[in-house]
Design an enzyme around this catalytic site. Structure first.
Site, PDB file in Angstrom:
ATOM      1  CG  HIS A   1     -11.729   0.152   0.352  1.00  0.00           C
ATOM      2  ND1 HIS A   1     -12.564  -0.427  -0.586  1.00  0.00           N
ATOM      3  CD2 HIS A   1     -10.975  -0.852   0.862  1.00  0.00           C
ATOM      4  CE1 HIS A   1     -12.324  -1.731  -0.632  1.00  0.00           C
ATOM      5  NE2 HIS A   1     -11.363  -2.003   0.226  1.00  0.00           N
TER       6      HIS A   1
ATOM      7  CG  ASP B   1      -3.339  -4.319  15.085  1.00  0.00           C
ATOM      8  OD1 ASP B   1      -3.576  -3.464  14.215  1.00  0.00           O
ATOM      9  OD2 ASP B   1      -4.170  -4.660  15.948  1.00  0.00           O
ATOM     10  CG  MET B   2      -3.251  -1.713  10.169  1.00  0.00           C
ATOM     11  SD  MET B   2      -3.827  -1.691   8.443  1.00  0.00           S
ATOM     12  CE  MET B   2      -5.594  -1.929   8.687  1.00  0.00           C
TER      13      MET B   2
ATOM     14  CG  ASP C   1      -2.663  -8.818   6.446  1.00  0.00           C
ATOM     15  OD1 ASP C   1      -3.440  -8.694   7.420  1.00  0.00           O
ATOM     16  OD2 ASP C   1      -3.015  -8.623   5.265  1.00  0.00           O
TER      17      ASP C   1
ATOM     18  N   GLY D   1      -1.143  -4.571   5.172  1.00  0.00           N
ATOM     19  CA  GLY D   1      -2.364  -5.298   4.833  1.00  0.00           C
ATOM     20  C   GLY D   1      -2.203  -6.035   3.522  1.00  0.00           C
TER      21      GLY D   1
END
Length: 365
Positions: free
Chosen positions: A265, A247-248, A225, A202
Site C-alpha cells: 500500500h 532490496d525487494m 528488509d 518488508g
C-alpha cells in the site's frame, strides 16, 4: 412550525458538530495513555476508587472526573457507584472505575494487545500537521505530498533524519503487525497450510514472523528488509527465523511462499507489479504462492455485516492517511488488487475477508 425535512436537517447539524470537534476523541485517548490510567487499573486488578486513582496517576480529582466521564461515555471504562449511607446518598457516594475491552487496548507496558503505540504515533504534531495541507495536494493535482510540504522531506527521509520519530513509527508499525497477524492466525490459519518456508518481505523487526512461527512451528521464516532495518532487528532462534538484508526491488530470498503485510500500500501500481514479480521469482512455480495482507476496499452493499461496514470506513480513512503521508501509496479495491496481481504474472488469486483491518489475498503463479 416544524416542516418536512427539519428532523433530517437538525440531525445533519448535530453530525457536523461531531466533525467540528473530531480531534477530541484522539486527544483524550492520548491523554489517558500518557496518564497510564489503564496501566494503573490493570495493576490494581479490579475496580479502583476515584480517590485512589487520582493520586496514582497524578491528576487532580476534578480534572480526572471530567476525563473519566468522557471516556466512560465512549465505553473505555466502566463506572460503579456505591452508596454507604442511604439516608445521605449524595454525600456518601463512592465512585469506582474498572477496565473494559477498549481500555485494555490503551495499556502501555507489557501488553501484546495494546494499541497505545499507534495512538501515540498518529497523534504526534509530526503526523497531524500535514493534514492541514490535504486540500493543497488536491488542488495541485499530484504535487508534493502534504507531509513533504510540511516537513521538507518525505516520510522515509524524515524518519532517517529523526531517530526519535523513527522509533515511534517502528513501534506503531510493530503494533499494527501484532494485531494483523493475530487476526490472520485466528481467522484464516489455513493460509499457511503446506508452507514449509516463508519469506516476510518488508518484515521490519520480525514482529509478524515471530508470531507466525510461534503459531505455526513447522514454518522456517526469513525476515527480509533493508540493511538498516535488519541491523536493528532483535535476534531470533536461528533455526526458526533468519534475518536477511536486501532490496525487494532487486531480489528476494527463495521460499515456499512470500508474505507481504502492509507493504504494497506504500507503493504505486507499477512498483507493486515490480515487487510482486520479484516475489514470483522467489517461489516455486508449481506449488508456491504469495500471501498479501492488506486492506481490500469492498463495494457498497457487498456485505451487510455491521463489522464489515465499520472496516470499510476504516479502509477509506486509511486511504486518506496514505494520501497525506505518502507520495504514491493508496489502499485498493478488489478490482485494483486483481489488476496488480495479474499484471505481475499471477494466473489466479483469492481474497479472504477477516474481521480485521487487513484481508488476505493469495496469488498463485
Amino acid at each position: 412550525m416544524k416542516e418536512a425535512g427539519d428532523d433530517e436537517r437538525q440531525l445533519a447539524k448535530l453530525e457536523m458538530w461531531g466533525y467540528t470537534l473530531g480531534f477530541t476523541p484522539m486527544a483524550v485517548v492520548k491523554c489517558a495513555i500518557e496518564l497510564e490510567i489503564a496501566d494503573v487499573l490493570e495493576i490494581h486488578g479490579g475496580p479502583m476508587k476515584h480517590s485512589e486513582l487520582s493520586p496514582a496517576v497524578g491528576c487532580s480529582p476534578q480534572v480526572l472526573r471530567r476525563i473519566m466521564r468522557y471516556l466512560i461515555n465512549r465505553r473505555f471504562f466502566k463506572q460503579t457507584v456505591t452508596v454507604t449511607d442511604i439516608n445521605n446518598p449524595s454525600a456518601s457516594m463512592i465512585i469506582s472505575y474498572a477496565q473494559t475491552p477498549l481500555s485494555r487496548l490503551l495499556i502501555k507496558n507489557g501488553s501484546d494487545e495494546s494499541m497505545a503505540d499507534l495512538v501515540v504515533l498518529e497523534s504526534t504534531p509530526v503526523m497531524l500537521a500535514p493534514w492541514h495541507r490535504l486540500s493543497s495536494r488536491a488542488l495541485e493535482n499530484g504535487g508534493t505530498t502534504p507531509f513533504e510540504a510540511e516537513h521538507g522531506q518525505n516520510l522515509w527521509d524524515y524518519n532517517s533524519a529523526n531517530p526519535g520519530h523513527s522509533k515511534l513509527v517502528d513501534d506503531g508499525m510493530a503494533c499494527m503487525a501484532r494485531h494483523s497477524m493475530a487476526a490472520i492466525i485466528d481467522y484464516y490459519p489455513e493460509a499457511f497450510n503446506g508452507v514449509g518456508s516463508l519469506v516476510d518481505v518488508g518484515g521490519g523487526d520480525g514482529t509478524s514472523l515471530r508470531a507466525l512461527v510461534e503459531a505455526c512451528p513447522w514454518i522456517r521464516g526469513i525476515n527480509f528488509d533493508l540493511p538498516h532495518v535488519i541491523a536493528a532487528s532483535p535476534k531470533c532462534d536461528a533455526d526458526a527465523i533468519q534475518h536477511v538484508a536486501g532490496d525487494m526491488f532487486d531480489t528476494i530470498p527463495k521460499a515456499d511462499a512470500a508474505f507481504l503485510m502492509r507493504v504494497l500500500h506504500d507503493w504505486s501500481d507499477e512498483e507493486c507489479v515490480q515487487i510482486l514479480k520479484k516475489c514470483r521469482e522467489a517461489i516455486p512455480l508449481d506449488t508456491g504462492k504469495v500471501i498479501i495482507a492488506e486492506a481490500v476496499i469492498r463495494d457498497e452493499g457487498e456485505s451487510e455485516e455491521e463489522a464489515d461496514k465499520y472496516i470499510k470506513d476504516l479502509h477509506l480513512t486509511l486511504d486518506m492517511v496514505m494520501l497525506v503521508h505518502t507520495e504514491r501509496g493508496k489502499e485498493r479495491s478488489v478490482e485494483e488488487w486483481e489488476d496488480v496481481v495479474r499484471e505481475a504474472g499471477f494466473t489466479r488469486f483469492t481474497v479472504k475477508y477477516i474481521q480485521a483491518i487487513v484481508a488476505v489475498v493469495e496469488a498463485y503463479p
